[in-house]
Motif scaffolding. Structure first.
Motif, short mmCIF file in Angstrom:
data_model
loop_
_atom_site.label_atom_id
_atom_site.label_comp_id
_atom_site.label_asym_id
_atom_site.label_seq_id
_atom_site.Cartn_x
_atom_site.Cartn_y
_atom_site.Cartn_z
N MET A 131 -11.23 -40.97 -50.23
CA MET A 131 -12.10 -41.33 -51.06
C MET A 131 -11.69 -41.81 -52.32
O MET A 131 -10.69 -42.16 -52.43
N ASP A 132 -12.46 -42.72 -53.09
CA ASP A 132 -12.14 -44.12 -54.12
C ASP A 132 -12.38 -43.31 -55.61
O ASP A 132 -13.61 -42.51 -55.60
N GLY A 133 -11.46 -43.21 -55.68
CA GLY A 133 -10.77 -42.18 -57.38
C GLY A 133 -10.76 -41.41 -57.48
O GLY A 133 -10.79 -40.34 -56.46
N THR A 134 -10.87 -40.96 -58.25
CA THR A 134 -11.04 -38.70 -58.85
C THR A 134 -12.77 -38.54 -59.08
O THR A 134 -13.00 -39.68 -59.62
N LEU A 135 -12.45 -37.45 -59.35
CA LEU A 135 -13.38 -36.46 -59.61
C LEU A 135 -13.83 -36.22 -61.21
O LEU A 135 -13.12 -36.57 -61.50
N HIS A 136 -14.80 -36.47 -61.03
CA HIS A 136 -15.10 -35.67 -62.78
C HIS A 136 -14.67 -34.80 -63.38
O HIS A 136 -14.94 -33.92 -62.47
N TRP A 137 -14.18 -35.15 -64.69
CA TRP A 137 -13.11 -33.33 -64.77
C TRP A 137 -14.40 -32.73 -65.38
O TRP A 137 -14.34 -31.15 -64.95
N TRP A 138 -15.37 -33.19 -65.96
CA TRP A 138 -16.90 -32.52 -66.03
C TRP A 138 -17.48 -31.30 -65.09
O TRP A 138 -17.61 -30.16 -64.79
N ALA A 139 -17.47 -32.18 -63.89
CA ALA A 139 -18.02 -31.65 -62.02
C ALA A 139 -16.94 -30.51 -62.19
O ALA A 139 -17.06 -29.39 -61.37
N ALA A 140 -15.83 -30.93 -62.17
CA ALA A 140 -14.56 -29.25 -62.47
C ALA A 140 -14.46 -28.62 -62.98
O ALA A 140 -14.65 -27.29 -62.39
N LEU A 141 -15.21 -28.42 -64.13
CA LEU A 141 -14.94 -27.01 -65.10
C LEU A 141 -16.74 -26.38 -64.51
O LEU A 141 -16.80 -25.31 -64.33
N ILE A 142 -17.74 -27.56 -63.44
CA ILE A 142 -19.16 -26.60 -63.35
C ILE A 142 -18.52 -26.00 -62.08
O ILE A 142 -18.95 -24.79 -62.34
N GLY A 143 -17.55 -26.56 -61.34
CA GLY A 143 -17.40 -25.67 -60.13
C GLY A 143 -16.63 -24.38 -60.21
O GLY A 143 -17.12 -23.82 -59.99
N LEU A 144 -15.50 -24.82 -61.08
CA LEU A 144 -15.05 -22.96 -61.22
C LEU A 144 -16.14 -22.68 -62.22
O LEU A 144 -15.87 -20.76 -61.89
N ALA A 145 -16.55 -23.06 -62.88
CA ALA A 145 -17.72 -21.99 -64.08
C ALA A 145 -18.21 -21.72 -63.57
O ALA A 145 -19.09 -19.66 -63.16
N LEU A 146 -19.20 -21.88 -61.84
CA LEU A 146 -20.08 -21.44 -61.50
C LEU A 146 -19.83 -20.49 -60.30
O LEU A 146 -19.72 -19.13 -60.22
N ALA A 147 -18.04 -20.57 -59.80
CA ALA A 147 -17.68 -19.55 -58.94
C ALA A 147 -17.22 -18.42 -59.81
O ALA A 147 -17.30 -17.21 -59.12
N ILE A 148 -16.66 -18.49 -61.05
CA ILE A 148 -16.82 -17.65 -61.68
C ILE A 148 -18.48 -16.47 -62.02
O ILE A 148 -18.14 -15.28 -62.44
N VAL A 149 -19.12 -16.98 -62.43
CA VAL A 149 -19.90 -16.02 -62.68
C VAL A 149 -20.85 -16.22 -61.36
O VAL A 149 -21.01 -14.55 -61.49
N LEU A 150 -20.91 -16.52 -60.06
CA LEU A 150 -20.54 -15.74 -58.48
C LEU A 150 -19.92 -13.98 -58.84
O LEU A 150 -20.77 -13.05 -58.40
#
Length: 432
Positions: free
Chosen positions: A1-20
């Motif tokens: 993978m080239d580069g790093t993932l966007h920070w906001w995407a990591a937050l969305i993933g974490l928030a989605l997990a908590i909501v679920l």
């Protein structure tokens, strides 16, 4: 993978997990789905997403093995009746004048020897109801004593939360247990104080509440002797303490004797089993112990995938920048993350697992000592973990035959106990 993932995407993933998780989806699936969505939104390809979540899950395998090893000790202590024998001995020895302290202390000890906190409360609850009905103590006060004592014992135990904290920051389990001892005593004192204040200020307990329990207690004749019941926990504690004792005394061979909990906990369990003359039950007890660890192991794997997502993103650096901008001491990130993740998942162990996997590297980047981070994060996870979306809330309510409304009144007192331990742990690690 080239580069790093966007920070906001990591937050969305974490928030989605908590909501679920809050929506009652199985925690492992919720965490895995959150990791997958976060990776894809952050710009990873399908193949890279698989690599990230697999790498993240592999990072927690050391913790998984230690948790499974702890299951052997937990199974032996619970199924053999050793934990119940110890609790009865403590309460019976201290008498009516010290009843509240005895109940809190008994639950603390039962938790400290490796029994899960919900099970520890269930073990001591019948004794508490019998004592409380005689002394006209309220249900609220009794559960504050049991839950508060359990929280104190939980942070000095070889339970999954302590193992996850130690493994997440690559420190010895014994260091986390020893470092949490003073905060645990502070939590015990707060629990006893609050329970004593509230002992006559709510619905009194009665023997009818004992009838509502479905717990099958062992007969007195089936319980092991106190001396034999103590063999397993004493063996585990002595062996776990060899390294720290060597460091304090500068005894070279002890200092270099690094025996991992992976060996110690099953060994101590088997020694205790033989001391209680229950060797023929080894398969039964270990099966029970590993059965109780399955959910923890699955959550660990799910938390590892979220950790992989966050590690692959620039979220850790963004958090560092934000904290520096706000002027908040970086050392506070460990307890704060423990508080937030445990509140979201309504579980001490899941909160520690998720916080360590998601924010461990960021916390260490502030210069926080690994042991200090593990100790304060675990203490923080005890503040608001007893919420209705979690199993502990309902198990403990049933143990005292409480309604949901009655059980909710206990939560602020539990939070006060957890906050006391967190403040004590944070102050101690700053002094160190």
């Amino acid at each position: 993978m080239d580069g790093t993932l966007h920070w906001w995407a990591a937050l969305i993933g974490l928030a989605l997990a908590i909501v679920l998780i809050l929506r009652k989806l199985n925690a492992t699936y919720a965490l895995l789905l959150g990791a997958l969505v976060g990776c894809l939104l952050g710009g990873a390809s399908f193949a890279d997403t698989v690599n990230i979540v697999v790498s993240g899950s592999q990072s927690v395998m050391g913790t998984v093995l230690r948790v499974l090893a702890a299951g052997v000790l937990a199974g032996v202590m619970m199924e053999s009746g050793a934990a119940e024998r110890i609790s009865r001995a403590i309460v019976g020895t201290m008498g009516d004048k010290l009843a509240i302290f005895a109940l809190a202390f008994a639950t603390m000890i039962i938790c400290a020897i490796g029994v899960f906190i919900p099970v520890a409360v269930l073990i001591v609850a019948p004794i508490a109801i019998e004592v409380g009905s005689k002394l006209h103590i309220s249900k609220l006060a009794l559960l504050v004593a049991l839950s508060g004592g359990g929280k104190a014992g939980n942070i000095i135990s070889p339970n999954p939360n302590a193992i996850a904290a130690a493994s997440g920051f690559h420190v010895e389990l014994a260091d986390v247990m020893v470092g949490s001892f003073v905060p645990a005593l502070c939590g015990l004192a707060m629990a006893v104080l609050l329970a004593s204040i509230m002992q006559h200020r709510s619905t009194p307990v009665s023997l009818r509440d004992l009838d509502a329990q479905e717990k099958a207690e062992l007969a007195e004749s089936d319980l092991p002797s106190l001396h034999s019941a103590l063999v397993a926990p004493v063996t585990a504690v002595v062996l776990l303490m060899l390294g720290p004792i060597g460091s304090m005394t500068h005894v070279a061979w002890l200092e270099h004797l690094q025996i991992d909990a992976l060996y110690i906990l099953p060994f101590a369990a088997i020694v205790g089993l033989l001391a209680m003359r229950k060797g023929p039950h080894v398969l039964e007890y270990t099966k029970s112990g590993i059965g109780r660890m399955v959910n923890v192991v699955m959550i660990l794997i799910g938390a590892g995938t979220i950790g992989g997502l966050i590690s692959a993103s620039d979220l850790p650096q963004r958090i560092v920048d934000l904290i520096n901008m706000m002027g908040v001491p970086g050392s506070l990130l460990a307890p704060i993350s423990g508080i937030l993740m445990a509140a979201a998942t309504a579980s001490t162990s899941t909160g520690v697992i998720l916080a360590a996997g998601s924010f461990g590297d960021t916390i260490l980047s502030f210069g926080t000592a690994p042991a200090a981070a593990a100790i304060t994060m675990q203490a923080g996870a005890t503040v608001i973990d007893a919420l209705p979306q979690g199993n502990y809330f309902h198990v403990t309510a049933k143990s005292m035959n409480m309604t949901i409304g009655e059980r909710m009144k206990v939560v602020p007192f539990e939070a006060a106990v957890g906050l006391t331990m967190t403040v004590a742990a944070t102050l101690l690690t700053i002094v160190w």
